[in-house]
Every structure is written in C-alpha cells, then in structure tokens.
Design a protein around this motif. Sequence first.
Motif, PDB file in Angstrom:
ATOM      1  N   LEU A  12       4.703 -11.124  -0.199  1.00 32.59           N
ATOM      2  CA  LEU A  12       4.661 -10.349   1.038  1.00 32.59           C
ATOM      3  C   LEU A  12       3.786  -9.134   0.766  1.00 32.59           C
ATOM      4  O   LEU A  12       3.967  -8.455  -0.244  1.00 32.59           O
ATOM      5  CB  LEU A  12       6.068  -9.903   1.417  1.00 32.59           C
ATOM      6  N   TYR A  13       2.816  -8.885   1.629  1.00 31.31           N
ATOM      7  CA  TYR A  13       1.950  -7.707   1.487  1.00 31.31           C
ATOM      8  C   TYR A  13       2.094  -6.850   2.736  1.00 31.31           C
ATOM      9  O   TYR A  13       1.975  -7.344   3.853  1.00 31.31           O
ATOM     10  CB  TYR A  13       0.481  -8.124   1.322  1.00 31.31           C
ATOM     11  N   MET A  14       2.352  -5.556   2.520  1.00 26.61           N
ATOM     12  CA  MET A  14       2.461  -4.619   3.636  1.00 26.61           C
ATOM     13  C   MET A  14       1.381  -3.560   3.514  1.00 26.61           C
ATOM     14  O   MET A  14       1.299  -2.856   2.515  1.00 26.61           O
ATOM     15  CB  MET A  14       3.834  -3.960   3.673  1.00 26.61           C
ATOM     16  N   GLY A  15       0.559  -3.478   4.556  1.00 30.39           N
ATOM     17  CA  GLY A  15      -0.502  -2.477   4.597  1.00 30.39           C
ATOM     18  C   GLY A  15      -0.645  -1.921   5.995  1.00 30.39           C
ATOM     19  O   GLY A  15       0.013  -2.375   6.931  1.00 30.39           O
TER      20      GLY A  15
ATOM     21  N   PRO B  22      -6.302  -8.562   1.257  1.00 30.74           N
ATOM     22  CA  PRO B  22      -5.111  -9.126   0.595  1.00 30.74           C
ATOM     23  C   PRO B  22      -4.061  -9.613   1.588  1.00 30.74           C
ATOM     24  O   PRO B  22      -3.336 -10.572   1.296  1.00 30.74           O
ATOM     25  CB  PRO B  22      -4.588  -7.977  -0.272  1.00 30.74           C
ATOM     26  N   MET B  23      -3.973  -8.988   2.755  1.00 32.01           N
ATOM     27  CA  MET B  23      -3.003  -9.446   3.751  1.00 32.01           C
ATOM     28  C   MET B  23      -3.300 -10.887   4.163  1.00 32.01           C
ATOM     29  O   MET B  23      -2.391 -11.680   4.368  1.00 32.01           O
ATOM     30  CB  MET B  23      -3.012  -8.527   4.975  1.00 32.01           C
ATOM     31  N   LYS B  24      -4.569 -11.214   4.251  1.00 34.26           N
ATOM     32  CA  LYS B  24      -4.964 -12.575   4.641  1.00 34.26           C
ATOM     33  C   LYS B  24      -4.654 -13.599   3.556  1.00 34.26           C
ATOM     34  O   LYS B  24      -4.595 -14.793   3.834  1.00 34.26           O
ATOM     35  CB  LYS B  24      -6.454 -12.606   4.979  1.00 34.26           C
ATOM     36  N   ARG B  25      -4.435 -13.155   2.318  1.00 37.67           N
ATOM     37  CA  ARG B  25      -4.153 -14.064   1.214  1.00 37.67           C
ATOM     38  C   ARG B  25      -2.669 -14.153   0.877  1.00 37.67           C
ATOM     39  O   ARG B  25      -2.258 -14.988   0.075  1.00 37.67           O
ATOM     40  CB  ARG B  25      -4.913 -13.621  -0.043  1.00 37.67           C
ATOM     41  N   ALA B  26      -1.869 -13.269   1.438  1.00 38.85           N
ATOM     42  CA  ALA B  26      -0.431 -13.251   1.158  1.00 38.85           C
ATOM     43  C   ALA B  26       0.296 -14.286   2.017  1.00 38.85           C
ATOM     44  O   ALA B  26      -0.192 -14.681   3.075  1.00 38.85           O
ATOM     45  CB  ALA B  26       0.135 -11.857   1.426  1.00 38.85           C
TER      46      ALA B  26
ATOM     47  N   ASP C 240       0.881  -1.155   0.000  1.00 38.16           N
ATOM     48  CA  ASP C 240       0.000   0.000   0.000  1.00 38.16           C
ATOM     49  C   ASP C 240       0.925   1.213   0.000  1.00 38.16           C
ATOM     50  O   ASP C 240       2.144   1.076   0.174  1.00 38.16           O
ATOM     51  CB  ASP C 240      -0.869  -0.054   1.256  1.00 38.16           C
ATOM     52  N   VAL C 241       0.387   2.415  -0.142  1.00 43.36           N
ATOM     53  CA  VAL C 241       1.230   3.611  -0.142  1.00 43.36           C
ATOM     54  C   VAL C 241       1.036   4.429   1.131  1.00 43.36           C
ATOM     55  O   VAL C 241       1.926   4.516   1.969  1.00 43.36           O
ATOM     56  CB  VAL C 241       0.980   4.486  -1.393  1.00 43.36           C
ATOM     57  N   ASP C 242      -0.136   5.050   1.274  1.00 39.75           N
ATOM     58  CA  ASP C 242      -0.355   5.942   2.413  1.00 39.75           C
ATOM     59  C   ASP C 242      -0.389   5.152   3.713  1.00 39.75           C
ATOM     60  O   ASP C 242      -1.131   4.180   3.849  1.00 39.75           O
ATOM     61  CB  ASP C 242      -1.643   6.740   2.230  1.00 39.75           C
TER      62      ASP C 242
ATOM     63  N   LEU D 266       3.051 -13.651   3.572  1.00 40.93           N
ATOM     64  CA  LEU D 266       3.467 -12.883   4.747  1.00 40.93           C
ATOM     65  C   LEU D 266       2.699 -11.572   4.782  1.00 40.93           C
ATOM     66  O   LEU D 266       2.703 -10.830   3.800  1.00 40.93           O
ATOM     67  CB  LEU D 266       4.964 -12.573   4.707  1.00 40.93           C
ATOM     68  N   ALA D 267       2.065 -11.306   5.904  1.00 41.17           N
ATOM     69  CA  ALA D 267       1.344 -10.056   6.120  1.00 41.17           C
ATOM     70  C   ALA D 267       2.160  -9.201   7.082  1.00 41.17           C
ATOM     71  O   ALA D 267       2.488  -9.636   8.183  1.00 41.17           O
ATOM     72  CB  ALA D 267      -0.036 -10.340   6.697  1.00 41.17           C
ATOM     73  N   ILE D 268       2.493  -8.001   6.632  1.00 38.93           N
ATOM     74  CA  ILE D 268       3.393  -7.123   7.371  1.00 38.93           C
ATOM     75  C   ILE D 268       2.730  -5.760   7.532  1.00 38.93           C
ATOM     76  O   ILE D 268       1.985  -5.313   6.655  1.00 38.93           O
ATOM     77  CB  ILE D 268       4.717  -6.934   6.587  1.00 38.93           C
ATOM     78  N   CYS D 269       3.041  -5.071   8.636  1.00 37.03           N
ATOM     79  CA  CYS D 269       2.532  -3.712   8.802  1.00 37.03           C
ATOM     80  C   CYS D 269       3.522  -2.858   9.583  1.00 37.03           C
ATOM     81  O   CYS D 269       4.348  -3.384  10.317  1.00 37.03           O
ATOM     82  CB  CYS D 269       1.170  -3.707   9.494  1.00 37.03           C
TER      83      CYS D 269
END
Length: 172
Positions: free
Chosen positions: A108-111, A119-123, A19-21, A125-128
Amino acid sequence: MERKNYKERLKNITTFIFDVDGVFTNTQVFVNNDGDLLRSMNMKDGFAVKTAIAKGYTICIITGGGNVGVQKRFENLGVKDIFMLRHQKLETFLKYQKEKHLKREQILYMGDDMPDIPPMKRAGLAICPVDAVPEVRAVSDYISHLEGGQGAVRDIIEQVLKVRGDWTFEDK
C-alpha cells in the motif's frame, strides 16, 4: 486487468509505504529564526504506525525531505526503513520491493503530490488524503475522508488491520 474494490484488496497488505509531507503532516511548515523547518504530526497516526509494526507489518518511509527531526520521529515509532532526500521515488520503491521480495498486492502506498504518482501506480493499493492534489486523487484506489496530518494515515492502517483481524488490544 480489472481491479477489485479497494476493500477486497486490504487483506493482502503487509507493507505500508508512506510519503511524509502532506501525508503525516498538513503541508504547513513553521520556520524558526535559524531557518529550521518545523512540522506537526498527528499522534493517532503515530499510534497506528506503532500498532502496525507491533502486529508484524512493515512500514517504509520514502520522502523528498531531509529533516533530521522527521527521521527521529519515525525511528522513535519503530520504523526501520526510512529513505530521505528521495525525489525520484519510483527508483527507491522498486529497489525496496525487490530487496524485500514483495508482491505488488502486498504493498500500500500513500502519497499526496506529483512525485508520489509513479510509485502509486506500481503499488497494490494507491491511497491519498482528501487534500491531495487532483492528479494524485485521480490515480488513487481510495481517498481518505481525512486530510494529511489529520489522521489519514490512521484511517488506512486501521482499515487494513481490522480486515486482517489485527486491530485488537489486550491489557497485560
């Protein structure tokens, strides 16, 4: 299915989706007299993105925003897969995964906020960032010690590249 410690899964990552913001930015915007929204981004995050691309990793941006300056920033870093104005991020995520023939464990999804949860649940690795909303923190495999816009992107890219032996630099 029991999920391994996130550090054990870093070695499988070939694709970063961000994600960006709130991830590349600190969520604050400055509004100029023309109504344009201005953001600041961390140069170390940019260096990590360029390094990952140079080492053969894929970087993808999925954002609800539509700022042309943000798009140009990522294009200048070498990011080719930029999806703007995507408020339903899961649809874009799944289509991208299918088109690129990616396995879950490669992604890897970062939000940082509610639209990122599907999408984090489907990646793999879910990162924040540490300042993500509580609901995102609850579904994350790893919470960076850094805030969005303050090096959280660099933190996770560097971890992946180090585990895979790709965080190396040579003078040429």
